[in-house]
Design a protein around this motif. Structure first.
Motif, PDB file in Angstrom:
ATOM      1  N   ILE B 148      39.706  -5.634 -38.431  1.00 46.61           N
ATOM      2  CA  ILE B 148      38.857  -6.269 -39.440  1.00 46.61           C
ATOM      3  C   ILE B 148      37.451  -6.365 -38.878  1.00 46.61           C
ATOM      4  O   ILE B 148      37.205  -6.031 -37.714  1.00 46.61           O
ATOM      5  CB  ILE B 148      39.386  -7.677 -39.813  1.00 46.61           C
ATOM      6  CG1 ILE B 148      39.419  -8.572 -38.560  1.00 46.61           C
ATOM      7  CG2 ILE B 148      40.782  -7.576 -40.440  1.00 46.61           C
ATOM      8  CD1 ILE B 148      39.861 -10.004 -38.846  1.00 46.61           C
ATOM      9  N   SER B 149      36.564  -6.841 -39.707  1.00 45.79           N
ATOM     10  CA  SER B 149      35.197  -7.000 -39.221  1.00 45.79           C
ATOM     11  C   SER B 149      35.071  -8.323 -38.476  1.00 45.79           C
ATOM     12  O   SER B 149      35.817  -9.275 -38.752  1.00 45.79           O
ATOM     13  CB  SER B 149      34.218  -6.972 -40.394  1.00 45.79           C
ATOM     14  OG  SER B 149      34.398  -8.118 -41.196  1.00 45.79           O
ATOM     15  N   PRO B 150      34.099  -8.416 -37.579  1.00 43.52           N
ATOM     16  CA  PRO B 150      33.886  -9.690 -36.880  1.00 43.52           C
ATOM     17  C   PRO B 150      33.542 -10.821 -37.834  1.00 43.52           C
ATOM     18  O   PRO B 150      33.934 -11.979 -37.611  1.00 43.52           O
ATOM     19  CB  PRO B 150      32.729  -9.379 -35.920  1.00 43.52           C
ATOM     20  CG  PRO B 150      32.795  -7.909 -35.699  1.00 43.52           C
ATOM     21  CD  PRO B 150      33.282  -7.341 -36.998  1.00 43.52           C
ATOM     22  N   MET B 151      32.845 -10.485 -38.892  1.00 39.67           N
ATOM     23  CA  MET B 151      32.494 -11.520 -39.862  1.00 39.67           C
ATOM     24  C   MET B 151      33.743 -12.076 -40.546  1.00 39.67           C
ATOM     25  O   MET B 151      33.870 -13.290 -40.755  1.00 39.67           O
ATOM     26  CB  MET B 151      31.551 -10.931 -40.918  1.00 39.67           C
ATOM     27  CG  MET B 151      31.035 -11.948 -41.919  1.00 39.67           C
ATOM     28  SD  MET B 151      29.962 -13.182 -41.142  1.00 39.67           S
ATOM     29  CE  MET B 151      28.517 -12.176 -40.815  1.00 39.67           C
ATOM     30  N   THR B 152      34.663 -11.211 -40.850  1.00 39.96           N
ATOM     31  CA  THR B 152      35.919 -11.658 -41.453  1.00 39.96           C
ATOM     32  C   THR B 152      36.682 -12.556 -40.500  1.00 39.96           C
ATOM     33  O   THR B 152      37.262 -13.574 -40.894  1.00 39.96           O
ATOM     34  CB  THR B 152      36.777 -10.435 -41.828  1.00 39.96           C
ATOM     35  OG1 THR B 152      36.050  -9.620 -42.742  1.00 39.96           O
ATOM     36  CG2 THR B 152      38.072 -10.878 -42.467  1.00 39.96           C
ATOM     37  N   SER B 153      36.689 -12.157 -39.229  1.00 39.07           N
ATOM     38  CA  SER B 153      37.382 -12.971 -38.230  1.00 39.07           C
ATOM     39  C   SER B 153      36.788 -14.375 -38.171  1.00 39.07           C
ATOM     40  O   SER B 153      37.517 -15.379 -38.147  1.00 39.07           O
ATOM     41  CB  SER B 153      37.284 -12.299 -36.861  1.00 39.07           C
ATOM     42  OG  SER B 153      37.834 -13.116 -35.863  1.00 39.07           O
ATOM     43  N   ALA B 154      35.451 -14.421 -38.162  1.00 39.58           N
ATOM     44  CA  ALA B 154      34.789 -15.728 -38.090  1.00 39.58           C
ATOM     45  C   ALA B 154      35.087 -16.560 -39.323  1.00 39.58           C
ATOM     46  O   ALA B 154      35.345 -17.777 -39.233  1.00 39.58           O
ATOM     47  CB  ALA B 154      33.279 -15.516 -37.922  1.00 39.58           C
ATOM     48  N   SER B 155      35.076 -15.940 -40.472  1.00 41.18           N
ATOM     49  CA  SER B 155      35.357 -16.668 -41.703  1.00 41.18           C
ATOM     50  C   SER B 155      36.795 -17.185 -41.722  1.00 41.18           C
ATOM     51  O   SER B 155      37.068 -18.321 -42.127  1.00 41.18           O
ATOM     52  CB  SER B 155      35.123 -15.753 -42.910  1.00 41.18           C
ATOM     53  OG  SER B 155      33.785 -15.311 -42.933  1.00 41.18           O
TER      54      SER B 155
END
Lengths: 440, 180
Positions: B148-155
């Motif tokens: 997944i994208s890092p942004m998705t992980s953070a969210s």
């Protein structure tokens, strides 16, 4: 990320790590264990395989060198300088081609001339002795000379018998009959005795050489190792696993420890005599398959089938002839195997039992019909050994098993290594395959 | 010693290793997976993989074997979650600041209760939370691991934390009610 976030995460981590979870149910391990053999069976990395195969190759190389050296040593033992005497049937005994008998016949004339020209007190005593010999051994119907012409061994026995009674002969008061014969002065008997004595000396010297040769052969053969290729199939292991073994079996031979069996070449039975036939027995060569059936965790029964070939060569000096013989045997071994030490990948065991073998064919280039080609003797033997095996994988093990076998005398006219060397040291080398599951 | 016995293929050694590490592996699997059947499957795959690859493991320091086993367990859990396609793909623009009250509430709760709360999180949230908090992976690493994208992980992490805080607050409230 704020400090509070970090603090929250740290506290959360501590809480979770401190949480006590119930242990997994015991049956979970059962499922894992049940999955291990098929899932982890080929888990060994290449390096491990290479290392284990290196062990195998090294052991095979050592075994090959030992086999080669033993074979060469055996060939040396069977050279003409170390003849092996065999007992022959009575039909061969009376052949006038016996070298010792010819020598004795020639010596009769020489000794007779010698006795006439140089009569001594010793010869007089010899006359008496010979006279007594003739009377006591042949009952007046057969002379020692005739015996010497027929067979030096018969003369040897005659004089030996006479010597045992020599004190009686020399004391006429104890035996008037002999004293009368002595006074009769049968001078030809003195010649006969001298010839016989010389024949005996010659024969004894020859026997001593033969004894030395046979002893040398015994000593050499005890170190000599003969080769058997052995393919065995079986079961092994503590977990009722079926094991098929394929291996290379080398056997070393040693003559009987009984000195009367081979040590001096003299016949043990009266109907047999001695000739200068040299026999060579090549190492027995066997192929077979065994099945090892575990009875308990450490005790197993092993049986199977084996084929053996025994190659022999017989060299007769008079008339010069060489006879080649191949005897083929099939057999069934039955052994009890006890594991002494098992720690993966090593396993040390001892085995003892017996083996039944039946001769199924004999090939010989003997022109004379001696009945050997038609002989189909049964051979029983006792076998015992101690082996060590090294697991190459969960299902394959390399094993090395030195042992010893004793082959019973089956009184056959078929002369093989089993008769020549009843005590037989063996070195069994092979691979053992576990059919039913993983090794111990 | 145990490692050598395992490498030699000694049967008893496998069970010994299981006895030593089963509890810890089970805890890790329960942290990632909510269903006990899934935990069992993950444990089985973990130990089978351990036994299969034990000869490739290089022992360098104390605790290295345990860390290696735990890493395998984590990967097995992630593989199971990946097969179910529970990985979040849509980034969520949500953020949540942690308050002192949240920290106090968490402090008051027993560890087992906290673990149960984590296990109640949706699998996607729970996976990211586990990797971020307990495995201490960055969102970039988590993104690579989960695809997944890092942004998705953070969210996902933010949403997981918000749900967890909410559960903690409710648990704290229930605790006060029981005490009252």
């Amino acid at each position: 990320m704020s400090m509070k976030d970090k603090e929250f995460e740290k506290l959360l981590r501590q809480k979770i790590n401190a949480a006590e979870t119930p242990p997994p149910p015991p049956e979970w391990w059962d499922d894992i264990e049940a999955s291990l053999p098929k899932r982890a069976g080929n888990a060994r990395p290449r390096a491990v395989y290479l290392r284990r195969w290196a062990w195998t190759l090294s052991a095979g190389a050592v075994a090959s060198v030992v086999l080669l050296l033993a074979f060469l040593h055996n060939v040396d033992d069977l050279s003409p300088e170390s003849p092996v005497i065999i007992a022959e049937d009575a039909s061969r005994r009376a052949e006038p081609t016996d070298g010792a008998a010819q020598d004795a016949a020639a010596d009769v004339q020489n000794e007779r001339l010698l006795a006439e020209s140089r009569p001594t007190t010793k010869q007089s005593a010899a006359k008496s002795t010979a006279s007594g010999t003739a009377l006591l051994t042949d009952n007046g119907t057969e002379t020692v000379e005739a015996a010497a012409q027929t067979n030096a061994v018969a003369a040897y026995h005659a004089v030996k018998d006479a010597e045992t009674r020599e004190s009686t002969v020399e004391n006429p008061s104890e035996n008037p009959e002999i004293s009368d014969e002595k006074s009769g002065g049968q001078t030809e008997n003195a010649d006969v005795y001298s010839v016989a004595k010389r024949a005996v000396r010659t024969d004894e010297a020859q026997q001593q050489r033969l004894v030395a040769a046979v002893h040398h052969s015994q000593a050499g053969s005890s170190r000599g190792i003969t080769g058997n290729v052995f393919v065995t199939g079986g079961t092994m292991g503590q977990r009722s696993n079926n094991v098929t073994s394929y291996g290379w079996n080398m056997g070393g031979m040693q003559p009987s420890s009984d000195p009367n069996h081979m040590s001096n070449g003299l016949p043990s039975e009266p109907e047999k005599t001695v000739s200068n036939v040299r026999e060579k027995h090549l190492p027995p060569f066997a192929v077979g398959a065994d099945v090892r059936i575990p009875v308990t965790s450490r005790f197993s029964i092993e049986t199977g089938a084996a084929y053996s070939i025994l190659v022999s060569t017989f060299n007769r000096p008079l008339p010069p002839s060489i006879t080649h013989q191949q005897a083929h045997f099939v057999g069934i071994p039955l052994r009890a195997v006890v594991d002494l030490f098992s720690r993966n990948p090593w396993n040390v065991y001892v085995a003892a039992g017996g083996k039944w073998e039946k001769c199924v064919a004999v090939h010989t280039d003997e022109t004379e019909d001696t009945g050997v080609a038609d002989a189909r003797p049964t051979q029983w033997s006792l076998q015992m050994g101690a082996g060590i095996e090294y697991g190459l994988s969960r299902n394959v093990a390399f094993y090395l098993e030195p042992g010893v076998g004793y082959y019973f005398d089956n009184h056959t006219i078929l002369r093989t290594a089993y008769q020549a060397h009843p005590v037989n040291f063996t070195l069994k080398v092979g691979l053992r395959f576990d059919i039913g599951g993983k090794r111990r | 010693m145990l490692l050598q016995r395992l490498r030699d293929g000694e049967t008893g050694a496998e069970k010994m290793l299981y006895a030593c590490f089963a509890g810890k592996v089970c805890a890790v699997c329960r942290r990632y997976l909510s269903e006990e059947e899934d935990v069992k499957d993950a444990m089985q795959e973990t130990f089978i993989r351990v036994f299969r690859n034990i000869r490739q493991f290089e022992y360098r320091q104390e605790g290295g074997l345990l860390a290696w086993v735990m890493r395998i367990a984590t990967n097995e859990c992630l593989a199971m979650l990946r097969q179910r396609a529970v990985m979040p793909t849509t980034p969520l623009d949500e953020n949540l600041e942690t308050s002192d009250e949240d920290i106090d509430d968490l402090q008051q709760l027993p560890p087992t209760t906290v673990l149960d709360m984590v296990r109640q999180l949706p699998e996607g949230y729970r996976t990211v939370l586990n990797l971020y908090v307990f495995e201490e992976k960055s969102h970039k690493e988590i993104a690579e691991m989960l695809g997944i994208s890092p942004m998705t992980s953070a969210s996902q992490y933010c949403r997981a934390k918000r749900m967890l805080v909410k559960m903690i607050q409710e648990a704290r409230k229930n605790l006060h009610e029981h005490e009252g």
